[in-house]
Design a protein around this motif. Structure first.
Motif, PDB file in Angstrom:
ATOM      1  N   THR A   1      23.558 -11.030  21.183  1.00  0.00           N
ATOM      2  CA  THR A   1      25.006 -10.803  21.101  1.00  0.00           C
ATOM      3  C   THR A   1      25.520 -10.109  22.359  1.00  0.00           C
ATOM      4  O   THR A   1      26.731  -9.919  22.498  1.00  0.00           O
TER       5      THR A   1
ATOM      6  N   VAL B   1      15.942   0.599  12.598  1.00  0.00           N
ATOM      7  CA  VAL B   1      16.711  -0.632  12.748  1.00  0.00           C
ATOM      8  C   VAL B   1      15.717  -1.755  12.967  1.00  0.00           C
ATOM      9  O   VAL B   1      14.867  -1.663  13.861  1.00  0.00           O
ATOM     10  N   LEU B   2      15.790  -2.794  12.151  1.00  0.00           N
ATOM     11  CA  LEU B   2      14.932  -3.969  12.381  1.00  0.00           C
ATOM     12  C   LEU B   2      15.662  -4.899  13.337  1.00  0.00           C
ATOM     13  O   LEU B   2      16.813  -5.262  13.110  1.00  0.00           O
ATOM     14  N   ILE B   3      14.978  -5.294  14.405  1.00  0.00           N
ATOM     15  CA  ILE B   3      15.545  -6.242  15.371  1.00  0.00           C
ATOM     16  C   ILE B   3      14.747  -7.536  15.288  1.00  0.00           C
ATOM     17  O   ILE B   3      13.541  -7.544  15.517  1.00  0.00           O
ATOM     18  N   ASN B   4      15.439  -8.604  14.932  1.00  0.00           N
ATOM     19  CA  ASN B   4      14.810  -9.921  14.842  1.00  0.00           C
ATOM     20  C   ASN B   4      14.252 -10.290  16.228  1.00  0.00           C
ATOM     21  O   ASN B   4      14.987 -10.308  17.209  1.00  0.00           O
TER      22      ASN B   4
ATOM     23  N   ALA C   1      16.085 -12.598  18.340  1.00  0.00           N
ATOM     24  CA  ALA C   1      17.357 -12.129  18.897  1.00  0.00           C
ATOM     25  C   ALA C   1      17.149 -11.219  20.099  1.00  0.00           C
ATOM     26  O   ALA C   1      18.110 -10.801  20.735  1.00  0.00           O
TER      27      ALA C   1
ATOM     28  N   GLU D   1      23.662  -7.354  10.991  1.00  0.00           N
ATOM     29  CA  GLU D   1      24.424  -7.924  12.092  1.00  0.00           C
ATOM     30  C   GLU D   1      23.892  -9.321  12.355  1.00  0.00           C
ATOM     31  O   GLU D   1      22.678  -9.539  12.359  1.00  0.00           O
ATOM     32  N   ILE D   2      24.809 -10.265  12.566  1.00  0.00           N
ATOM     33  CA  ILE D   2      24.404 -11.652  12.750  1.00  0.00           C
ATOM     34  C   ILE D   2      24.783 -12.170  14.134  1.00  0.00           C
ATOM     35  O   ILE D   2      25.503 -11.515  14.875  1.00  0.00           O
ATOM     36  N   THR D   3      24.255 -13.346  14.461  1.00  0.00           N
ATOM     37  CA  THR D   3      24.401 -13.894  15.817  1.00  0.00           C
ATOM     38  C   THR D   3      25.846 -14.048  16.291  1.00  0.00           C
ATOM     39  O   THR D   3      26.103 -14.042  17.488  1.00  0.00           O
ATOM     40  N   THR D   4      26.785 -14.187  15.356  1.00  0.00           N
ATOM     41  CA  THR D   4      28.190 -14.333  15.749  1.00  0.00           C
ATOM     42  C   THR D   4      28.786 -12.985  16.164  1.00  0.00           C
ATOM     43  O   THR D   4      29.936 -12.930  16.600  1.00  0.00           O
ATOM     44  N   GLY D   5      28.046 -11.881  15.981  1.00  0.00           N
ATOM     45  CA  GLY D   5      28.534 -10.558  16.334  1.00  0.00           C
ATOM     46  C   GLY D   5      29.073  -9.805  15.127  1.00  0.00           C
ATOM     47  O   GLY D   5      29.265  -8.583  15.164  1.00  0.00           O
ATOM     48  N   GLU D   6      29.314 -10.546  14.064  1.00  0.00           N
ATOM     49  CA  GLU D   6      29.788  -9.989  12.795  1.00  0.00           C
ATOM     50  C   GLU D   6      28.748  -9.051  12.156  1.00  0.00           C
ATOM     51  O   GLU D   6      27.556  -9.247  12.329  1.00  0.00           O
TER      52      GLU D   6
ATOM     53  N   LEU E   1      27.757  -7.540   8.286  1.00  0.00           N
ATOM     54  CA  LEU E   1      28.023  -7.578   6.843  1.00  0.00           C
ATOM     55  C   LEU E   1      27.400  -6.360   6.181  1.00  0.00           C
ATOM     56  O   LEU E   1      26.321  -5.923   6.573  1.00  0.00           O
TER      57      LEU E   1
ATOM     58  N   ILE F   1      22.386 -15.416   3.877  1.00  0.00           N
ATOM     59  CA  ILE F   1      22.376 -15.218   5.329  1.00  0.00           C
ATOM     60  C   ILE F   1      21.125 -15.885   5.889  1.00  0.00           C
ATOM     61  O   ILE F   1      20.010 -15.526   5.515  1.00  0.00           O
ATOM     62  N   ASN F   2      21.338 -16.872   6.742  1.00  0.00           N
ATOM     63  CA  ASN F   2      20.229 -17.574   7.385  1.00  0.00           C
ATOM     64  C   ASN F   2      19.400 -16.562   8.181  1.00  0.00           C
ATOM     65  O   ASN F   2      19.929 -15.870   9.046  1.00  0.00           O
ATOM     66  N   ARG F   3      18.103 -16.482   7.891  1.00  0.00           N
ATOM     67  CA  ARG F   3      17.240 -15.520   8.609  1.00  0.00           C
ATOM     68  C   ARG F   3      17.307 -15.713  10.119  1.00  0.00           C
ATOM     69  O   ARG F   3      17.192 -14.761  10.885  1.00  0.00           O
ATOM     70  N   ALA F   4      17.469 -16.964  10.547  1.00  0.00           N
ATOM     71  CA  ALA F   4      17.542 -17.265  11.977  1.00  0.00           C
ATOM     72  C   ALA F   4      18.805 -16.690  12.607  1.00  0.00           C
ATOM     73  O   ALA F   4      18.896 -16.544  13.823  1.00  0.00           O
ATOM     74  N   ALA F   5      19.797 -16.351  11.778  1.00  0.00           N
ATOM     75  CA  ALA F   5      21.066 -15.816  12.280  1.00  0.00           C
ATOM     76  C   ALA F   5      21.097 -14.295  12.202  1.00  0.00           C
ATOM     77  O   ALA F   5      22.053 -13.668  12.649  1.00  0.00           O
ATOM     78  N   VAL F   6      20.065 -13.689  11.626  1.00  0.00           N
ATOM     79  CA  VAL F   6      19.994 -12.232  11.515  1.00  0.00           C
ATOM     80  C   VAL F   6      19.617 -11.651  12.875  1.00  0.00           C
ATOM     81  O   VAL F   6      18.665 -12.096  13.505  1.00  0.00           O
ATOM     82  N   VAL F   7      20.375 -10.673  13.332  1.00  0.00           N
ATOM     83  CA  VAL F   7      20.073  -9.997  14.584  1.00  0.00           C
ATOM     84  C   VAL F   7      19.490  -8.610  14.284  1.00  0.00           C
ATOM     85  O   VAL F   7      18.415  -8.276  14.741  1.00  0.00           O
ATOM     86  N   LEU F   8      20.202  -7.823  13.499  1.00  0.00           N
ATOM     87  CA  LEU F   8      19.775  -6.463  13.163  1.00  0.00           C
ATOM     88  C   LEU F   8      19.918  -6.194  11.677  1.00  0.00           C
ATOM     89  O   LEU F   8      20.854  -6.674  11.044  1.00  0.00           O
TER      90      LEU F   8
ATOM     91  N   THR G   1      27.322 -21.099  13.584  1.00  0.00           N
ATOM     92  CA  THR G   1      27.044 -20.304  14.786  1.00  0.00           C
ATOM     93  C   THR G   1      28.211 -20.201  15.769  1.00  0.00           C
ATOM     94  O   THR G   1      28.285 -19.249  16.531  1.00  0.00           O
TER      95      THR G   1
ATOM     96  N   VAL H   1      23.771 -23.047  10.526  1.00  0.00           N
ATOM     97  CA  VAL H   1      24.339 -22.318   9.378  1.00  0.00           C
ATOM     98  C   VAL H   1      24.071 -20.826   9.546  1.00  0.00           C
ATOM     99  O   VAL H   1      22.954 -20.414   9.820  1.00  0.00           O
ATOM    100  N   VAL H   2      25.105 -20.028   9.413  1.00  0.00           N
ATOM    101  CA  VAL H   2      24.952 -18.578   9.488  1.00  0.00           C
ATOM    102  C   VAL H   2      25.055 -17.985   8.081  1.00  0.00           C
ATOM    103  O   VAL H   2      24.178 -17.263   7.640  1.00  0.00           O
ATOM    104  N   LEU H   3      26.135 -18.299   7.380  1.00  0.00           N
ATOM    105  CA  LEU H   3      26.369 -17.753   6.037  1.00  0.00           C
ATOM    106  C   LEU H   3      26.799 -18.856   5.080  1.00  0.00           C
ATOM    107  O   LEU H   3      27.525 -19.766   5.472  1.00  0.00           O
TER     108      LEU H   3
END
Lengths: 79, 79, 79, 79, 79, 79
Positions: free
Chosen positions: A38, A65-68, A71, E35-40, E42, E67-74, F37, F72-74
């Motif tokens: 990001t 904090v878990l960091i994928n 990512a 936190e997800i890849t789009t910066g959002e 939740l 929440i797609n695990r691949a889209a999880v950042v933190l 995404t 897919v994110v969410l």
């Protein structure tokens, strides 16, 4: 039963330079900066790594904090 | 025990042109520019590569920067 | 020892239409435009491809640019 | 020798609904809109698909555009 | 028939620190920020995890958000 | 011949909570919101899923939209 395939995904290959480098950062409680997809940069001390995540303790943070790993963009140590 | 599957993920295939190209950049201490997914470009000299990361020494940097291979977009050598 | 698994990752499947298409662009030294995930577009002539990277020679460039296949979005030939 | 592993990566599984859906769009020369990760949307008629790329012929285009499947976000048919 | 390969993809490796960490967050109904890849980012309580998705119950939400695990950042826990 | 490896990639593991959750959304023709995404959110009713794509029917749409699972994110159900 644990297949060779499962095993691969669960264990880190500790012979890899990058895994060892991260392991050193953990062992020596180095302050690191981790830049993520990001564009954000997190600072803290790495607590552990596994195949999916790096766990970071932030200076002010009480919990990890878990960091994928997917990512993670850059890992810098800030001596 | 090390399975063929583990092996694949731990060793670089040094017969690949891109692995050899990167290996040459390392051996010849070429100044490179690495562009990453965030749009940022880093400059420095590659110290090593493994299957997960490229390690870059930046001109002013004292410690290595690990660059996630998945975050690498372009590698240019700046002679 | 080279396992079937390693082999898969090291060799391009030259029966795939996309690999052949790229191979034709290389052989015929076609000017191509490659759009990457950052939104950038590079122009040049493809020098080679392997499973990880495309190598592009830019019109003014003296050295090859490695483009991570995972960062390739579009490949257009500009006749 | 072609292993089962190689085979998987080279052949499309034509029993998958999405592969068949794309195959129908190709066969019926449907005008499609393909949205990609950069946010861009391309329009044209699909010429072929393989495991790595979709090949699109744009209305004004003389040559095919290869679209990395990993960069495809949405596929819409525009009747 | 379920092969070892299928199995890997269906079962979480509960010996992994990150899987256990997430499992603890679920069990203790911790408020988390993802936190997800789009910066959002939740917030909510994790209901379950599988190899593909994390299921989050948002404070005001009646139904689960996948929440797609691949889209999880933190993943942060907010005590 | 269909190998175990091919099979994995072609069949959904219907024992996974997330696959079942999506299957329920399909069966009950729930209105869903799918964030992707690019930051975009699509609304509609899921028609089917396979290992590569989710097929969405938009309220006003006459034809299906294929959504790349990797994009897919969410997934939220809007009751």
């Amino acid at each position: 039963m644990q297949s060779a395939f499962d095993a691969k995904h669960s264990r880190l290959d500790t012979s890899l330079p990058s895994i060892r480098h991260l392991q050193d950062l953990i062992r020596n409680r180095k302050l690191v900066q981790i830049e993520i997809t990001t564009g954000e940069a997190l600072e803290g001390v790495l607590a552990w790594q596994d195949v999916d995540y790096l766990a970071l303790r932030e200076p002010m943070g009480e919990s990890l904090v878990l960091i994928n790993r997917a990512a993670v963009v850059l890992v810098r140590s800030l001596r």
